[in-house]
Design a protein around this motif. Structure first.
Motif, mmCIF file in Angstrom:
data_model
loop_
_atom_site.group_PDB
_atom_site.id
_atom_site.type_symbol
_atom_site.label_atom_id
_atom_site.label_comp_id
_atom_site.label_asym_id
_atom_site.label_seq_id
_atom_site.Cartn_x
_atom_site.Cartn_y
_atom_site.Cartn_z
ATOM 1 N N SER A 15 0.835 -1.211 -0.066
ATOM 2 C CA SER A 15 0.047 0.133 0.010
ATOM 3 C C SER A 15 0.733 1.173 0.165
ATOM 4 O O SER A 15 2.084 1.299 0.644
ATOM 5 C CB SER A 15 -0.981 0.074 1.375
ATOM 6 O OG SER A 15 -0.035 0.111 2.274
ATOM 7 N N ASN A 16 0.452 2.325 -0.621
ATOM 8 C CA ASN A 16 0.907 3.594 -0.416
ATOM 9 C C ASN A 16 1.055 3.914 0.809
ATOM 10 O O ASN A 16 2.126 4.945 1.186
ATOM 11 C CB ASN A 16 0.107 4.727 -1.583
ATOM 12 C CG ASN A 16 0.523 4.122 -2.887
ATOM 13 O OD1 ASN A 16 1.365 3.556 -3.124
ATOM 14 N ND2 ASN A 16 -0.534 4.596 -3.793
ATOM 15 N N THR A 17 0.165 3.818 1.678
ATOM 16 C CA THR A 17 0.160 4.204 3.052
ATOM 17 C C THR A 17 1.194 3.752 3.943
ATOM 18 O O THR A 17 2.131 4.304 4.538
ATOM 19 C CB THR A 17 -1.214 3.860 3.830
ATOM 20 O OG1 THR A 17 -2.212 4.363 3.153
ATOM 21 C CG2 THR A 17 -1.065 4.265 5.183
ATOM 22 N N SER A 20 4.456 5.354 2.367
ATOM 23 C CA SER A 20 4.665 6.823 2.921
ATOM 24 C C SER A 20 5.085 6.752 4.379
ATOM 25 O O SER A 20 5.988 7.644 4.632
ATOM 26 C CB SER A 20 3.320 7.401 2.912
ATOM 27 O OG SER A 20 3.488 8.670 3.382
ATOM 28 N N ARG A 303 4.836 -0.821 -8.280
ATOM 29 C CA ARG A 303 5.214 0.653 -8.760
ATOM 30 C C ARG A 303 5.089 0.676 -10.042
ATOM 31 O O ARG A 303 4.750 1.833 -10.613
ATOM 32 C CB ARG A 303 6.280 1.164 -8.068
ATOM 33 C CG ARG A 303 7.755 -0.060 -8.424
ATOM 34 C CD ARG A 303 9.143 0.556 -7.887
ATOM 35 N NE ARG A 303 10.012 -0.421 -8.387
ATOM 36 C CZ ARG A 303 11.246 -0.288 -7.633
ATOM 37 N NH1 ARG A 303 11.458 0.412 -6.446
ATOM 38 N NH2 ARG A 303 12.120 -1.209 -7.972
ATOM 39 N N GLN A 306 1.592 0.981 -11.150
ATOM 40 C CA GLN A 306 0.942 2.608 -10.665
ATOM 41 C C GLN A 306 1.564 3.495 -11.702
ATOM 42 O O GLN A 306 0.860 4.243 -12.079
ATOM 43 C CB GLN A 306 1.639 2.958 -9.228
ATOM 44 C CG GLN A 306 0.855 4.063 -8.630
ATOM 45 C CD GLN A 306 1.088 3.910 -7.356
ATOM 46 O OE1 GLN A 306 0.636 3.285 -6.304
ATOM 47 N NE2 GLN A 306 1.814 4.980 -6.583
#
Length: 326
Positions: A15-17, A20, A303, A306
């Motif tokens: 996940s991007n969460t 990050s 990635r 995305q």
């Protein structure tokens, strides 16, 4: 139970969460240490992707506030390369293509590779010595070019070969313990970037984190897909372009997912047929896929998907009847 939970666990891992949060942690740690990004490079003298990557390093240094350290390895884990001869042949052909795309040097064809193990070790010692002496990346690239051209390379008579051999093994252990298996890789604060055609992800990250030297730096290593779906002028009879694009496709491979979608776009755009030939996943052919290899492929696919605007959320893990039905 495991199979029902697995897609949610993998979704969270990719996940991007979570990404990050990890990046913020490393950014804060670097702030308190008042440091700049440290890129750790693992290269292998007889790996064509390493030769291309070293040629790209001067560009990274000119564009971003980074420090770069390089470590030479000489061996590879055979478990990671079940068809090493085929891998070597393909990597040379692929490197020749990438060198053309990015205007780098690669003088060889697959029929010209005659290097023996001893020459690999000697060249590896010479390259590591240059790195230790603080030689420029351009100078190291010239030494690698000499190797690939088949020129004779001498390491300094003062080096301790036994000590260097232990260092090469230590570097391989460091590569593995940090979660990777390939040479020509860059490790930066918990993430891996393989070869020149993944440098766009690294550049994007450095730009987002504010490490560009000039205002508004532009990503330079993003040409791998730049010409995809562009107009093409056919100069020969259209019948010659009726040969299908053949896609060897594994239902279990995350790369196969985005490759199939891209192949369909490609063949539709250029008006050529596509022929999909399914292959059995490695595990169904009795081959072991180590966890570090599987997780890198999984995260790398995320990635790439995305970047290409492809939805990539839940992951099934088909084996046995699931693959057979595909």
């Amino acid at each position: 139970m495991k199979k029902s939970i697995q897609p949610y666990v993998l979704r969270f891992i990719s996940s991007n969460t979570l990404l990050s949060i990890k990046r913020r942690y490393y950014t804060c740690a670097r702030f308190f240490k008042r440091g700049v990004p440290k890129l750790e490079i693992f290269i292998k003298v007889d790996d064509p992707y390493s030769f291309l990557l070293v040629q790209a390093l001067p560009t990274l240094e000119k564009k971003y506030r980074v420090t770069i350290t390089a470590r030479v390895i000489i061996n590879s884990d055979p478990v990671m390369f079940p068809e090493l001869t085929m891998w070597n042949k393909h990597s040379i052909n692929d490197a020749m293509h990438l060198a053309n795309v990015y205007h780098l040097h690669f003088p060889c064809s697959t029929t010209e590779i005659t290097h023996q193990a001893r020459s690999v070790f000697t060249a590896s010692c010479a390259v590591q010595q240059k790195i230790d002496e603080g030689a420029s990346w351009t100078g190291i690239a010239e030494l690698l070019l000499a190797y690939w051209k088949g020129d004779h390379i001498d390491a300094s008579s003062s080096i301790d070969e036994a000590a260097l051999e232990k260092r090469f093994e230590a570097h391989l252990h460091q590569l593995s313990s940090n979660g990777h298996y390939l040479p020509a890789t860059i490790f930066y604060d918990g993430e891996w970037y393989w070869g020149v055609d993944r440098l766009d992800h690294l550049e994007r990250r450095l730009i987002d984190e504010g490490y560009g030297i000039q205002p508004n730096p532009q990503i330079g290593f993003n040409k791998t897909y730049a010409s995809l779906l562009q107009p093409l002028n056919f100069t020969q009879e259209k019948e010659k372009y009726s040969e299908p694009l053949t896609l060897f496709w594994s239902a279990r491979s995350p790369y196969s997912y985005i490759a199939l979608l891209q192949a369909v776009k490609l063949t539709t755009h250029y008006g050529i047929p596509i022929e999909v030939k399914p292959v059995l996943p490695m595990m169904m052919r009795g081959l072991y896929v180590p966890p570090k290899k599987a997780i890198y492929i999984f995260l790398d696919t995320k990635r790439e998907a995305q970047k290409l605007g492809i939805n990539y959320v839940f992951l099934a893990d088909p084996l046995g009847e699931g693959v057979e039905r595909c």
